[in-house]
Motif scaffolding. Structure first.
Motif, PDB file in Angstrom:
ATOM      1  N   ASP A 293       0.815  -1.212   0.000  1.00 21.53           N
ATOM      2  CA  ASP A 293       0.000   0.000   0.000  1.00 21.53           C
ATOM      3  C   ASP A 293       0.851   1.266   0.000  1.00 21.53           C
ATOM      4  N   ASN A 294       2.157   1.106  -0.037  1.00 22.71           N
ATOM      5  CA  ASN A 294       3.057   2.266   0.025  1.00 22.71           C
ATOM      6  C   ASN A 294       3.272   2.926  -1.335  1.00 22.71           C
TER       7      ASN A 294
ATOM      8  N   LYS B 247       1.102   6.236  -2.557  1.00 21.47           N
ATOM      9  CA  LYS B 247       1.568   7.582  -2.214  1.00 21.47           C
ATOM     10  C   LYS B 247       2.697   8.012  -3.131  1.00 21.47           C
TER      11      LYS B 247
ATOM     12  N   LYS C 105       1.266   8.908  -6.542  1.00 25.83           N
ATOM     13  CA  LYS C 105       0.586  10.207  -6.454  1.00 25.83           C
ATOM     14  C   LYS C 105       1.585  11.351  -6.471  1.00 25.83           C
ATOM     15  N   LYS C 106       2.681  11.169  -5.764  1.00 25.34           N
ATOM     16  CA  LYS C 106       3.711  12.209  -5.696  1.00 25.34           C
ATOM     17  C   LYS C 106       4.320  12.464  -7.077  1.00 25.34           C
TER      18      LYS C 106
ATOM     19  N   GLU D 107       2.109  14.795  -9.139  1.00 28.92           N
ATOM     20  CA  GLU D 107       1.911  16.175  -8.679  1.00 28.92           C
ATOM     21  C   GLU D 107       2.624  17.159  -9.609  1.00 28.92           C
TER      22      GLU D 107
END
Length: 296
Positions: free
Chosen positions: A263-264, A267, A270-271, A274
């Motif tokens: 589940d890491n 993130k 997503k980063k 950005e």
């Protein structure tokens, strides 16, 4: 007559090198609530410009009615669509299959699943999305002499997918036009090897091999030129602890395969997104093993 509900999963075709033959069903759905009425045509739940006799669900129903010789009075269709349109996730296949399956049910459940596959493929033009949407799981399917040959692929446990869905569309027609008429023998050999490796990795659970196995030279690099930041996203996601990154169907959705328990990475992905000009919606999806379902 009582209303019937048809639930059809999203699909991702190609899975990298398996151009026009591989597909996988995912747990994102379109639902169609359909009933026969006294007369006329009522379509609800879609853009008003599609609520007419040219609606893909309805035209697919009519083709099925013609095949089975069923005369209907009127039709009411309610659409609840969670599969985004023109994003490479099989929205048109879902509409076609929803229409054919619904019409077959209204007409007395005349057609076998194989006959539904043949008809829906004829309407769609190719079976790579239709087959997994109908049967669920991961499938390989080809057409020869207007007959569809298919098989299911038994995927090992331990994999899930992140779909990166952008806020812009890409028509399949446009994505087809950009492909070259011919490819080199070297590129063809490249794809044959990667397709074989990717399939054995999925079957045997050797998912680490997928990062190489999902590479492609037949369509992705061409279609990638139509998708803003495509190469950046592929490169950056490949640097992470992923199993592989590939274009979903004709695009523009990009799929990242990851370990089921990890589940890491979400993130981290997503980063990476950005600051890009386009907005990318991330969905965590698993394989749908059921395919089309009918609730009467």
């Amino acid at each position: 007559m009582n209303m019937i509900e048809i639930k059809v999963p999203a699909t991702s075709a190609n899975i990298g090198p398996g151009f026009d033959c591989l597909g996988i069903a995912l747990n994102l759905y379109n639902k169609f609530y359909i009933e026969e009425i006294e007369n006329g045509l009522i379509i609800e739940g879609c853009d008003p410009s599609f609520a007419n006799e040219d609606n893909l669900v309805f035209t697919s129903m009519k083709k099925c009615f013609e095949k089975i010789g069923y005369r209907y009075n009127g039709i009411r269709i309610i659409i609840k669509a969670d599969i985004p349109v023109s994003r490479g996730l099989g929205s048109s296949a879902a509409c076609i299959l929803g229409g054919v399956v619904a019409a077959n049910e209204l007409g007395g459940d005349v057609l076998s699943k194989e006959e539904i596959l043949e008809l829906a493929t004829k309407i769609e033009g190719h079976p790579d999305n239709i087959t997994p949407a109908l049967f669920g799981g991961m499938t390989v399917s080809i057409t020869e002499n207007n007959k569809v040959y298919y098989d299911n692929i038994d995927i090992a446990k331990g994999i899930k997918f992140y779909t990166l869905i952008p806020n812009f569309k890409l028509s399949t027609e446009e994505a087809r036009k950009i492909l070259p008429d011919t490819v080199s023998h070297k590129d063809a050999v490249f794809n044959v090897g990667r397709t074989a490796l990717m399939l054995t990795a999925m079957i045997n659970g050797n998912f680490d091999l997928m990062k190489v196995g999902v590479k492609d030279r037949l369509h992705q690099e061409y279609r990638g030129t139509l998708i803003e930041d495509f190469n950046y996203i592929l490169d950056e996601c490949n640097k992470l602890n992923t199993y592989g990154v590939f274009l979903s169907g004709a695009g523009p959705t990009i799929i990242v395969a990851v370990q089921q328990e990890d589940d890491n990475i979400l993130k981290a992905v997503k980063k990476k997104l950005e600051g890009l000009n386009s907005v990318w919606d991330l969905k965590e999806l698993n394989v749908d093993y059921k395919g089309v379902s009918i609730i009467k």
